[in-house]
Design a protein around this motif. Structure first.
Motif, PDB file in Angstrom:
ATOM      1  N   LEU A  47       0.831  -1.119  -0.274  1.00 25.97           N
ATOM      2  CA  LEU A  47       0.110   0.110   0.150  1.00 25.97           C
ATOM      3  C   LEU A  47       0.881   1.271  -0.217  1.00 25.97           C
ATOM      4  O   LEU A  47       0.348   2.172  -0.616  1.00 25.97           O
ATOM      5  CB  LEU A  47      -1.043   0.044   1.183  1.00 25.97           C
ATOM      6  N   GLY A  48       1.908   1.044   0.683  1.00 22.60           N
ATOM      7  CA  GLY A  48       2.880   2.304   0.947  1.00 22.60           C
ATOM      8  C   GLY A  48       3.521   2.742  -0.514  1.00 22.60           C
ATOM      9  O   GLY A  48       3.446   3.845  -1.116  1.00 22.60           O
ATOM     10  N   ARG A  49       3.776   1.734  -1.057  1.00 19.41           N
ATOM     11  CA  ARG A  49       4.453   1.900  -2.389  1.00 19.41           C
ATOM     12  C   ARG A  49       3.486   2.246  -3.486  1.00 19.41           C
ATOM     13  O   ARG A  49       3.540   3.198  -4.371  1.00 19.41           O
ATOM     14  CB  ARG A  49       5.105   0.378  -3.007  1.00 19.41           C
ATOM     15  N   GLN A  50       2.212   1.818  -3.314  1.00 18.98           N
ATOM     16  CA  GLN A  50       1.305   2.207  -4.247  1.00 18.98           C
ATOM     17  C   GLN A  50       0.610   3.610  -4.137  1.00 18.98           C
ATOM     18  O   GLN A  50       0.459   4.252  -4.873  1.00 18.98           O
ATOM     19  CB  GLN A  50      -0.088   1.388  -4.200  1.00 18.98           C
ATOM     20  N   ILE A  51       0.819   4.217  -2.910  1.00 17.57           N
ATOM     21  CA  ILE A  51       0.535   5.426  -2.338  1.00 17.57           C
ATOM     22  C   ILE A  51       1.728   6.660  -3.210  1.00 17.57           C
ATOM     23  O   ILE A  51       1.409   7.445  -3.724  1.00 17.57           O
ATOM     24  CB  ILE A  51       0.423   5.859  -1.093  1.00 17.57           C
ATOM     25  N   GLU A  52       2.812   5.812  -2.854  1.00 21.48           N
ATOM     26  CA  GLU A  52       3.992   6.832  -3.839  1.00 21.48           C
ATOM     27  C   GLU A  52       3.708   6.857  -5.318  1.00 21.48           C
ATOM     28  O   GLU A  52       4.306   8.098  -5.738  1.00 21.48           O
ATOM     29  CB  GLU A  52       5.147   6.111  -3.483  1.00 21.48           C
ATOM     30  N   ARG A  53       3.288   5.803  -5.932  1.00 22.03           N
ATOM     31  CA  ARG A  53       2.788   5.739  -7.375  1.00 22.03           C
ATOM     32  C   ARG A  53       1.750   6.741  -7.578  1.00 22.03           C
ATOM     33  O   ARG A  53       1.808   7.721  -8.547  1.00 22.03           O
ATOM     34  CB  ARG A  53       2.759   4.394  -7.690  1.00 22.03           C
ATOM     35  N   ASP A  54       0.604   6.560  -6.819  1.00 15.46           N
ATOM     36  CA  ASP A  54      -0.569   7.108  -7.227  1.00 15.46           C
ATOM     37  C   ASP A  54      -0.481   8.717  -7.029  1.00 15.46           C
ATOM     38  O   ASP A  54      -0.878   9.550  -7.750  1.00 15.46           O
ATOM     39  CB  ASP A  54      -1.672   6.732  -6.025  1.00 15.46           C
ATOM     40  N   TYR A  55       0.513   9.232  -5.940  1.00 17.25           N
ATOM     41  CA  TYR A  55       0.463  10.638  -5.844  1.00 17.25           C
ATOM     42  C   TYR A  55       1.989  11.022  -6.376  1.00 17.25           C
ATOM     43  O   TYR A  55       2.406  12.380  -5.745  1.00 17.25           O
ATOM     44  CB  TYR A  55       0.422  11.071  -4.322  1.00 17.25           C
ATOM     45  N   ARG A  56       2.618  10.185  -6.790  1.00 16.59           N
ATOM     46  CA  ARG A  56       4.104  10.648  -7.679  1.00 16.59           C
ATOM     47  C   ARG A  56       5.239  11.342  -6.670  1.00 16.59           C
ATOM     48  O   ARG A  56       5.290  12.603  -6.848  1.00 16.59           O
ATOM     49  CB  ARG A  56       3.617  11.663  -8.950  1.00 16.59           C
ATOM     50  N   PHE A  57       5.306  10.771  -5.681  1.00 13.74           N
ATOM     51  CA  PHE A  57       6.169  11.308  -4.459  1.00 13.74           C
ATOM     52  C   PHE A  57       7.642  11.524  -5.006  1.00 13.74           C
ATOM     53  O   PHE A  57       8.077  12.539  -4.738  1.00 13.74           O
ATOM     54  CB  PHE A  57       6.613  10.169  -3.470  1.00 13.74           C
ATOM     55  N   TYR A  58       8.059  11.064  -6.081  1.00 15.16           N
ATOM     56  CA  TYR A  58       9.406  11.428  -6.586  1.00 15.16           C
ATOM     57  C   TYR A  58       9.614  12.033  -8.207  1.00 15.16           C
ATOM     58  O   TYR A  58      10.418  12.044  -8.805  1.00 15.16           O
ATOM     59  CB  TYR A  58      10.463  10.167  -6.890  1.00 15.16           C
ATOM     60  N   GLU A  59       8.428  12.691  -8.188  1.00 13.12           N
ATOM     61  CA  GLU A  59       8.293  13.543  -9.632  1.00 13.12           C
ATOM     62  C   GLU A  59       7.940  15.134  -9.054  1.00 13.12           C
ATOM     63  O   GLU A  59       7.571  15.366  -8.191  1.00 13.12           O
ATOM     64  CB  GLU A  59       7.105  13.218 -10.451  1.00 13.12           C
TER      65      GLU A  59
END
Length: 313
Positions: free
Chosen positions: A301-313
Motif C-alpha cells: 500500500l505504501g508503494r502504491q500511494i507513492e505511485r498514485d501521488y507521484r512522490f518522486y516527480e
C-alpha cells in the motif's frame, strides 16, 4: 500539490515517528535488563531485530552488549536507522518542504534536531539514558502538537498523518512479531511467566501499558493483549486504529482531488479484514502469519500511494 512535497511531508513524519518508536523500545529493553539480567541479551537482540538493524550491528560488533546496543540505536553513525539518523532525515525532508509547513512545525522539527544533536554528541551513559529517552519522546511530541495545532486540514496535513500512522502500525506489527514469534515460537511457552513478561514488554514498547491496564484490570492475558494491539480501535497505536486513520486520510484526498485511486481500494480491503477479524481467528490462523501478511500488504500500500501521488516527480 507537487509529488515531491507530498513525499517530503509523508516521510518527515515517518522518520519522526520512527525515532520515537526506537526510543520507546530502548526504554522497554532497559527495564528488562535492569530487572531480569539473565534475559538482557535476548531482549537487546530482539530490539535490534524489531528495528531492522541487527545485520548492521553485527557487522560492527561480535556480540550483544547492552551499552553498545543503546549507543548503536541512539547515535551510531554507521547505523542509518539510529534515532539521530532518523531525526536528521526528518529535518532534511522538513527543509525540502518548508514552504508547506507552518513556522511552528518547522521550528519544532529543527529544535528537535538541535537538542538531540547536542545530547547525542557523546556516547550515552546509562545514568543519562532516562533523561535522553524522555527528551526524544517530548521533542517528537512537540512536532505532532505543532502539526495538530497550526496546520490547515488539507492534503498536506493528510500526507503528514498518513506518514505517522504508517510508521506506527509498522512498528507495532514488528514488535508483536519479533517478541512473540522469534522469542517464543513454541505453544508450550504460552501462559508461562516468561510468556507474560514478553507480553508486558510488548505493551511497554508500544506505550500501551496504562491504556491496557485501565481496560483489563492489569491482567496480562496474551489473547487480550494481542486483541488490544491489533483490533482495538480505541488504542491510537493498534493496527486497526492506524489503518482506519490512513483510510480516512486517503478518503479526504479523494474528495480534494475528485478521484479514487488504486491505493483507496487497497486500504479498504485491509480495513475490511480488521473489521471482520477476531482474535480467535487470528490465533487459529497464526499470529506470525497474520502479522507477516499484514506487513506485506502495508508495504504494498505504501508503494502504491507513492505511485498514485507521484512522490518522486
Amino acid at each position: 500539490m507537487l509529488g515531491k512535497t507530498a513525499g517530503g511531508i509523508f516521510w518527515m513524519l515517518r522518520y519522526m515517528e520512527r525515532s520515537e518508536n526506537t526510543a520507546r523500545m530502548i526504554d522497554a529493553g532497559l527495564r528488562i535488563s535492569l530487572t531480569r539480567s539473565s534475559a538482557a541479551d535476548s531482549e537487546w537482540s530482539s530490539i535490534l531485530q524489531a528495528t531492522g538493524v541487527a545485520s548492521q550491528y553485527f557487522a560492527q560488533h561480535d556480540k550483544i552488549d547492552g551499552q553498545k546496543v543503546i549507543n548503536f540505536l541512539l547515535r551510531e553513525k554507521g547505523n542509518d536507522g539510529s534515532v539521530m539518523a532518523n531525526v536528521e532525515l526528518a529535518r532534511t525532508n522538513a527543509r525540502m518542504v518548508r514552504t508547506a509547513l507552518t513556522k511552528e512545525v518547522w521550528e519544532a522539527v529543527n529544535e528537535c534536531w538541535m537538542v538531540l544533536k547536542s545530547q547525542l554528541a557523546k556516547p550515552v551513559k546509562q545514568q543519562d539514558l532516562p533523561e535522553i529517552l524522555t527528551s526524544i519522546r517530548q521533542r517528537t511530541a512537540f512536532v505532532r502538537g505543532s502539526l495538530h495545532g497550526t496546520m490547515v486540514r488539507n492534503d498536506i496535513y493528510d500526507f503528514a498523518r498518513m506518514g505517522t500512522f504508517f510508521e506506527r502500525a509498522d512498528n507495532a506489527a514488528r514488535v508483536l512479531d519479533v517478541k512473540y514469534y522469534i522469542l517464543l515460537p513454541s505453544i508450550m511457552h504460552v501462559g508461562t511467566v516468561s510468556d507474560n513478561v514478553q507480553w508486558e514488554t510488548i505493551l511497554r514498547a508500544t506505550s500501551s501499558v496504562r491504556a491496557y491496564q485501565s481496560l483489563h484490570d492489569g491482567e496480562y492475558d496474551p489473547r487480550k493483549i494481542a486483541r488490544f494491539l491489533i483490533l482495538d480501535k480505541r488504542l491510537p497505536r493498534s493496527l486497526a486504529f492506524c489503518y482506519h486513520k490512513i483510510q480516512a486520510n486517503l478518503a479526504y484526498l479523494a474528495e480534494d482531488y475528485g478521484e479514487r485511486k488504486e491505493s483507496h481500494k487497497m486500504v479498504d480491503q485491509i480495513c475490511h479484514k480488521f473489521d471482520q477479524a477476531t482474535i480467535d481467528k487470528i490465533f487459529e490462523y497464526g499470529l506470525h502469519e497474520f502479522v507477516t501478511e499484514f506487513l506485506a500488504e502495508s508495504h504494498a500500500l505504501g508503494r502504491q500511494i507513492e505511485r498514485d501521488y507521484r512522490f518522486y516527480e
